[in-house]
Scaffold this active site. Structure first.
Site: not given
Length: 243
Positions: A54, A82, A96, A188
């Site tokens: 993203d 992550y 987000d 997300r």
């Protein structure tokens, strides 16, 4: 982190290169690919990435060129790792910080133990809905383009697998985490669902991809340094032609 000093003048883009890039924040994955493709001109070759990040995420983006674009599917199939932060007590439509907060919640009754137990509840096979603001395509159009126009987007749930979900630090409203997951997982959506499991609200406030398979962001190029290295190779090749 690689820098321009690591450059040895041996890129072979047509034969194929696997370039590890530390994607800057606000850049799309397509921005990175486009910038590198333009820097490689006048070469006419395939350039693609192995897994979208993203715009507000940073970290490891695998870019393949030439004949090695055939390996993109293999890289995409790898597990990912992550790190990031979830902000508890507020939701956004995009899950987000791409969109504004639309609802807030009282978090005074949420304990560290509740947060750690909630993280453990995500382990294994789970079902999740992709965010409406995602790069998925419906009838050839990116879902986020529909969402930005205010159109209703109907998305189907998907099954993903979470290997590890570690809570590294709690500084409410911030929750610092590390996740290792299978391909296709939307972090997300995990942040959004994390809030729901606590009968509260949450959104993803930062995200960094640190690993894909065995490839680590510590071995990635800073994008500007990589561009300098590519340009340096072009200058060297031009000088060799003139000799």
């Amino acid at each position: 982190m690689k820098d321009v000093q690591d450059f040895n003048g041996q890129f072979s883009f047509a034969e194929g290169e696997v370039l590890l890039v530390d994607k800057p924040i606000t850049w799309t994955s397509f921005d990175v690919v486009g910038k590198l493709r333009n820097t490689m001109k006048p070469l006419k070759l395939k350039v693609g990435h192995a897994g979208t990040l993203d715009p507000l995420a940073t970290g490891l983006l695998i870019v393949c060129t030439g004949k090695l674009t055939k390996k993109i599917d293999l890289f995409q199939a790898e597990d990912k790792e992550y790190t990031g932060t979830i902000t508890l007590g507020a939701t956004t439509p995009s899950f987000d910080l791409e969109t504004e907060i639309d609802q807030t919640f009282d978090i005074s009754g949420i304990s560290d133990e509740m947060i750690r137990e909630t993280a453990q509840s995500f382990l294994g096979e789970i079902s999740q809905f992709p965010p409406a603001h995602s790069a998925l395509k419906i009838n050839g159009e990116r879902v986020y383009e529909k969402a930005r126009r205010g159109e209703e987007v109907e998305l189907k749930a998907r099954t993903v697998f979470i290997h590890d979900f570690d809570i590294e630090k709690i500084e409410l409203p911030l929750i610092h985490f590390r996740i290792k997951c299978a391909k296709g997982t939307y972090i997300r959506s995990i942040a959004h669902d994390f809030g729901k499991k606590l009968n509260n609200g949450a959104h993803l406030s930062s995200l960094r991809r640190t690993m894909s398979g065995e490839l680590h962001v510590d071995n990635a190029w800073n994008l500007e340094d990589l561009i300098q290295a590519i340009r340096a190779q072009k200058v060297l090749m031009e000088k060799q032609k003139d000799v």
